[in-house]
Design an enzyme around this catalytic site. Structure first.
Site, PDB file in Angstrom:
ATOM      1  N   SER A  47       8.043  -0.829   3.803  1.00  0.00           N
ATOM      2  CA  SER A  47       8.781  -1.061   5.044  1.00  0.00           C
ATOM      3  C   SER A  47       7.877  -0.844   6.248  1.00  0.00           C
ATOM      4  O   SER A  47       7.992  -1.534   7.258  1.00  0.00           O
ATOM      5  CB  SER A  47      10.026  -0.178   5.121  1.00  0.00           C
ATOM      6  N   GLU A  48       6.949   0.118   6.155  1.00  0.00           N
ATOM      7  CA  GLU A  48       5.911   0.271   7.169  1.00  0.00           C
ATOM      8  C   GLU A  48       4.603   0.711   6.542  1.00  0.00           C
ATOM      9  O   GLU A  48       4.590   1.429   5.537  1.00  0.00           O
ATOM     10  CB  GLU A  48       6.311   1.278   8.248  1.00  0.00           C
ATOM     11  N   THR A  49       3.520   0.273   7.155  1.00  0.00           N
ATOM     12  CA  THR A  49       2.164   0.693   6.802  1.00  0.00           C
ATOM     13  C   THR A  49       1.486   1.183   8.073  1.00  0.00           C
ATOM     14  O   THR A  49       1.597   0.548   9.132  1.00  0.00           O
ATOM     15  CB  THR A  49       1.359  -0.469   6.202  1.00  0.00           C
ATOM     16  N   HIS A  78       9.617   7.304  10.286  1.00  0.00           N
ATOM     17  CA  HIS A  78       9.095   7.757   8.990  1.00  0.00           C
ATOM     18  C   HIS A  78       7.581   7.579   8.898  1.00  0.00           C
ATOM     19  O   HIS A  78       6.888   8.428   8.316  1.00  0.00           O
ATOM     20  CB  HIS A  78       9.895   7.124   7.834  1.00  0.00           C
TER      21      HIS A  78
END
Length: 231
Positions: A47-49, A78
């Protein structure tokens, strides 16, 4: 000629036993990753990097950039919590993260990593208040085809316990397992401290500092290292 980069994967906002949480890829920026951040984030599919562009040992800060599979974000919860935890785990003292939205303060209490940020830095969410946790559980991510939606219901309103799920097709995320930016926004919106049970079992804690300044915290665990080959 192909090149290989290392990706540290952590799970952020786990429960107290280290289960569940939202996966996050963290990469130390190098010449190989520079200019290819969006491509890499899309390939990894988290979902995120996060890309750590540098750490200032004198000012106890780190510069980071955050990408979903489809776009760069000025701030996200997050990724901030997970990156702060990972940097601290390496024995580096950290007071703040420098993100595109601004400076995100960091602190630690026992096993919980906390960030403090402005709720306005997050995306605009469509709030979906429901009558029961069961109604939240029954939602189908396939029904959400655009925008960013945060559905919630009280588990225990007196204690500030919420059941929540978040769907963000606009970011390339069918369902996010733990969303710190949404937690900050809903805390400001409801004007109270919260404990949020999100997704399959992620746990987020929030403290309302002022009308738009929110502290968000949770547990993080190291999951694995991935080696990504770039063509």
């Amino acid at each position: 000629m192909s090149e290989t980069i290392d990706v540290d994967v952590v799970r952020v906002f786990t429960d107290e036993t280290g289960d569940f949480g939202n996966e996050l890829g963290v990469i130390e920026s190098t010449g190989s990753s520079l200019g290819r951040e969006q491509e890499i984030a899309n390939t990894l599919g988290f979902s995120e990097t996060v890309f750590v562009d540098g750490i200032d040992d004198e000012l106890f800060t780190a510069r980071i950039r955050i990408f979903t599979p489809l776009k760069e974000l000025p701030f996200a919860g997050h990724p901030s919590v997970g990156t702060a935890w990972l940097i601290a785990r390496q024995g580096i003292q950290l007071w703040a993260l420098r993100e595109k939205a601004g400076e995100v303060m960091v602190d630690f209490e026992g096993d919980i990593t906390w960030i403090t940020a402005r709720s306005e830095w997050g995306p605009d969410f469509h709030w979906i208040p429901l009558d029961s946790p069961g109604e939240v559980d029954a939602l189908d991510p396939a029904d959400f085809t655009e925008g960013q939606h945060f559905a919630y219901a009280w588990i225990d309103e007196g204690a500030g316990w919420l059941r929540a799920r978040m769907f963000a097709p606009e970011m390339g995320i069918a369902e996010d397992q733990a969303t710190g930016a949404a937690a900050a926004s809903i805390t400001s919106y409801l004007k109270r401290h919260l404990t949020i049970l999100q997704g399959e079992g992620s746990v987020l804690f929030t403290n309302l500092v002022s009308h738009d300044l929110v502290r968000v915290g949770g547990h993080t665990v190291y999951d694995r290292r991935v080696r990504l080959e770039l063509q």
